[in-house]
Design a protein around this motif. Structure first.
Motif: not given
Length: 109
Positions: A66, A76-78, A73-74, A80-81, A57
């Motif tokens: 970043m 992956g963050l979505a 990365l983004w 994860f949420a 990520l």
């Protein structure tokens, strides 16, 4: 590399893999672990997943990134949420893959 070296290499790798996986099972068979050890071991899968995912990520092209351009990365963050909210697996994986695919399709990458 000749056939004998290849065979010895594969056999050695198999022996090491077997020993590292069967050792704890044989050592802990019939024993009761302390509650603190059980709590600790419950976190191992998440820690391993984080250790595998973080470099992918944060360093998708081999360098720390970043920025808003880091779609992985983004996504992956979505994912994860969504995983935190649903406690599921398939949905976050599908969301992350779909977002990365959509960004790459729309950007022509």
């Amino acid at each position: 590399m000749d056939d004998a070296t290849t065979f010895v290499t594969i056999a050695g790798m198999a022996a090491v893999t077997y020993a590292t996986r069967s050792g704890p099972l044989l050592f802990l068979a019939g024993r009761t672990l302390a509650p603190s050890a059980i709590r600790f071991l419950a976190h191992v899968p998440a820690a391993v997943l984080a250790a595998l995912a973080a470099p992918a990520l944060l360093r998708p092209q081999g360098q720390f990134d970043m920025s808003l351009d880091n779609a992985i990365l983004w996504a992956g963050l979505a994912a994860f949420a969504l995983a935190l909210r649903t406690k599921g697996f398939f949905g976050p994986v599908a969301l992350g893959m779909g977002l990365v695919a959509a960004v790459r399709f729309l950007s022509g990458a």
